[in-house]
Enzyme design. Structure first.
Site, PDB file in Angstrom:
ATOM      1  N   LYS A 183     -21.681 -43.834  26.312  1.00 57.53           N
ATOM      2  CA  LYS A 183     -22.326 -42.730  25.609  1.00 57.53           C
ATOM      3  C   LYS A 183     -23.106 -41.952  26.662  1.00 57.53           C
ATOM      4  CE  LYS A 183     -25.887 -41.535  22.228  1.00 57.53           C
ATOM      5  NZ  LYS A 183     -26.974 -42.045  21.352  1.00 57.53           N
ATOM      6  N   TYR A 191     -24.961 -46.908  27.527  1.00 54.57           N
ATOM      7  CA  TYR A 191     -25.689 -45.684  27.164  1.00 54.57           C
ATOM      8  C   TYR A 191     -26.443 -45.202  28.390  1.00 54.57           C
ATOM      9  CZ  TYR A 191     -28.673 -42.612  24.274  1.00 54.57           C
ATOM     10  OH  TYR A 191     -29.328 -41.538  23.720  1.00 54.57           O
TER      11      TYR A 191
END
Length: 304
Positions: A169, A141
């Site tokens: 992400k 992330y």
């Protein structure tokens, strides 16, 4: 579990799910299972638990594990359940990863260490240590707006060499740079920023990790199908239909609060309770959100 592919290892439409709580602030596992079921019934083939929108900084280890266990029991045969293992304390992140795996999670979301501002070597060693704690596939992330530190190209390349690291992400806002990174690393890319979902999909992203998906999961699934078919004209039209929900949830700067508030107003969770430091919405914001839901046609649809 829902079938996955290397190109789409966590499904295509995931929402960073809120953690429902009772009026007194306890985690409401029954409400979480019902909400997860609702989301999977409406376009989702994956869910992310114990992330920022799930108020991970204020839920405790047993609560996180219990939440994973409840959601896997509810929808784990129909959706990929990804659990957050994010901390600026590496040992803590490792424990979260291990506990998520024991609770039945299908994958992990690992964020760069926030607040501490480590060197890139520190970012690499932290992430590698968490990745090596389990055999679960990992989505990295990258969200510098919250962590300050992001993955450098060199660090990302080093991490991508581990077979367990399969996806990113991306909430960097850098769509152009991300195209180069996804092509270079071969990792599956997921939009982590709802206003950029269309742009990321047009650049080859595998899917989205959304907040607005709480409200418009079916539209996001349609958006992905249009992008897969190469029909960007249709994709733009679908995205435009999702924009009122995206504006409602994302434009306030507090997506976790807005997500819970909308779900409560729609009757999908019994309470909009949040733990401090998130303050509850005041009556003016409640009415503002109610009006926005009605203007978007979402409240009337839910009540019909």
């Amino acid at each position: 579990m829902v079938p996955t592919t290397p190109a789409r290892p966590f499904g295509a439409v995931l929402t960073a799910m809120v953690t429902p709580m009772t009026a007194d602030g306890a985690v409401d596992l029954d409400a979480a299972a019902r909400l997860a079921t609702h989301l999977v019934d409406h376009g989702h083939d994956g869910l992310v638990l114990n992330g920022t929108t799930g108020e991970a900084p204020t839920t405790h280890a047993p609560e996180k594990a219990d939440l994973v266990r409840a959601v896997v029991a509810a929808v784990g045969d129909r959706a990929v359940v990804v659990a957050g293992a994010g901390s600026n304390d590496t040992a803590h992140a490792v424990r979260m990863a291990e506990q998520a795996a024991e609770a039945g999670a299908h994958g992990l979301l690992v964020v760069t260490p926030y607040y501490s501002r480590p060197s890139q070597e520190g970012v690499y060693l932290h992430t590698r240590t968490v990745v090596e704690a389990t055999d679960l596939p990992v989505m990295l992330y990258d969200v510098p707006g919250r962590t300050v530190v992001r993955y450098s190209d060199e660090t990302l390349d080093r991490l991508a060499s581990d077979d367990r690291v399969v996806a990113v992400k991306d909430a960097t806002g850098d769509v152009y740079g991300s195209l180069a990174r996804m092509r270079r690393t071969g990792l599956a890319w997921y939009s982590g920023d709802d206003p950029l979902n269309l742009a990321f999909l047009a650049h080859g992203a595998a899917g989205v990790v959304s907040m607005a998906g709480h409200l418009v999961g079916d539209l996001l699934a349609e958006l992905v199908r249009c992008a897969d078919a190469g029909d960007l004209v249709a994709a733009r039209e679908v995205f435009a239909r999702a924009m009122p929900a995206i504006d409602l949830v994302c434009a306030s700067g507090n997506g976790a609060l807005r997500s819970k508030l909308t779900l409560w107003l729609l009757g999908l969770i019994p309470e909009p309770t949040m733990r401090l430091p998130h303050a509850p919405a005041d009556p003016n914001e409640v009415e503002e959100v109610r009006a926005a839901l009605a203007a978007a046609g979402l409240l009337a649809t839910q009540e019909a």
